[in-house]
Enzyme design. Structure first.
Site, PDB file in Angstrom:
ATOM      1  N   TYR A  95       0.838  -1.198   0.000  1.00 26.27           N
ATOM      2  CA  TYR A  95       0.000   0.000   0.000  1.00 26.27           C
ATOM      3  C   TYR A  95       0.877   1.254   0.000  1.00 26.27           C
ATOM      4  CZ  TYR A  95      -3.272   3.546   1.731  1.00 26.27           C
ATOM      5  OH  TYR A  95      -4.020   4.689   1.887  1.00 26.27           O
TER       6      TYR A  95
ATOM      7  N   LYS B 298       0.897   4.396  -2.729  1.00 24.75           N
ATOM      8  CA  LYS B 298       0.619   5.782  -2.356  1.00 24.75           C
ATOM      9  C   LYS B 298       1.797   6.685  -2.713  1.00 24.75           C
ATOM     10  CE  LYS B 298      -2.838   5.414  -2.306  1.00 24.75           C
ATOM     11  NZ  LYS B 298      -4.007   6.159  -2.808  1.00 24.75           N
TER      12      LYS B 298
END
Length: 256
Positions: free
Chosen positions: A151, A155
Site C-alpha cells: 500500500y 501511495k
C-alpha cells in the site's frame, strides 16, 4: 460554479467530498465500480449530476470509464480518490497484476493519460507513502512480475504521478493530498484524525479561488505543504514510473 469528477465516490472520503461540493452548488459526477454501488451513490448524494461505472482493477473497464468521462463533457477538476488497502488488494486483477497496484497506481495513470485535461488534478496519497519504495529497480521488478507492491508503495506512486503531471503539464494544477488517518471504512472506526478535515483539502484544491489553491506540484495535509519521500521529486524515477505504466497499459503519457 465548477464541474468535478470524483473516482471512488460511492463511500468514504469521496462520497463526503461529493456531498460537500454539491451543497456548495457545484456540478459533481460520481463514480462507482458497479451498478449496485452506483445506485447507492446517487441516493446518498441528492443533486449529483450523474454516476459513471467502472471497475478500476480492470484496465479495460478503466479505459472505458475514461471514454465515458470524455463523452460527458469537460471538467474543471478531477479528484483521483479511489483506492484500496493491502487487505483488499492481496490478489491478482483480471489483467494478472497485483490488485492493489492496478487500482491505486495503474487506474489513475490510465485516467490521467486518457481524459481531456482539466484545470486541476488532485491525487490521494497517504503519510504511509514515506514507507514506500519506488527506486528504478523496484519499479522494474514490478513490471517483470517479481514484486508485489505494498500500500505504501502505491501511495508513493500516486504522489510521483501528481508531481510528474505538474512538471509536464504546467497549464494544469496537479497536487497530492494526505487526508490523514480518518474513520472511514478504509481507515477503520478507531482512526484518530478528523473526518471533515480529511476531505476539505481536496475540495479546496478542486474549487478554491485563492492563489494557494492553484499552486501546482505539492504534497499537502490539511491545506499545508508537507515534506515528502525524496524519491517523489526525482525526475528519473518519475520517468521510470510513467514508462512502466505505459508498458503495462499500452497508453503513452501525453507530454503536451
Amino acid at each position: 460554479m465548477a464541474r468535478i469528477f470524483i473516482t471512488g465516490s460511492s463511500d468514504g472520503l469521496g462520497l463526503l467530498a461529493a456531498k460537500a461540493l454539491v451543497s456548495q452548488g457545484h456540478q459533481v459526477v460520481l463514480h462507482a465500480r458497479n451498478e449496485e454501488r452506483a445506485k447507492s451513490a446517487m441516493n446518498d448524494v441528492p443533486g449529483a449530476e450523474n454516476v459513471l461505472i467502472g471497475d478500476l482493477s480492470s484496465m479495460e473497464e478503466t479505459k472505458r470509464l475514461a471514454e465515458q468521462v470524455n463523452k460527458s463533457g469537460p471538467f474543471h477538476a478531477i479528484i483521483h480518490n479511489a483506492g484500496i488497502i493491502n487487505s483488499q488488494g492481496n490478489t491478482k486483477s483480471s489483467d494478472g497484476l497485483p490488485r492493489i497496484f492496478a487500482v491505486n497506481t495503474i487506474a489513475p495513470y490510465i485516467l490521467t493519460a486518457m481524459i481531456k485535461r482539466p484545470e486541476r488534478l488532485i491525487y490521494l496519497s497517504s503519510s504511509m507513502h514515506r514507507q514506500g519504495e519506488a527506486s528504478k529497480d523496484r519499479l522494474e521488478s514490478i513490471l517483470e512480475g517479481k514484486n508485489f507492491p505494498s500500500y505504501s508503495d502505491t501511495k508513493l506512486h500516486d504522489l510521483i504521478l501528481a508531481l510528474a503531471v505538474a512538471r509536464k503539464w504546467p497549464e494544469v494544477s496537479s497536487n497530492a493530498v494526505d487526508p490523514g488517518w480518518v474513520p472511514t471504512k478504509m481507515g477503520g472506526r478507531s482512526a484518530p484524525d478528523d473526518l471533515e478535515k480529511g476531505f476539505l483539502t481536496q475540495i479546496w484544491l478542486a474549487v478554491g479561488q485563492d492563489k494557494e489553491a492553484t499552486i501546482s506540484g505539492r504534497y499537502l495535509h490539511h491545506q499545508k505543504e508537507m515534506n515528502c519521500h525524496p524519491q517523489a521529486k526525482d525526475e528519473g524515477i518519475q520517468e521510470k514510473l510513467l514508462s512502466v505504466c505505459e508498458q503495462l497499459t499500452g497508453i503513452p503519457f501525453p507530454h503536451r
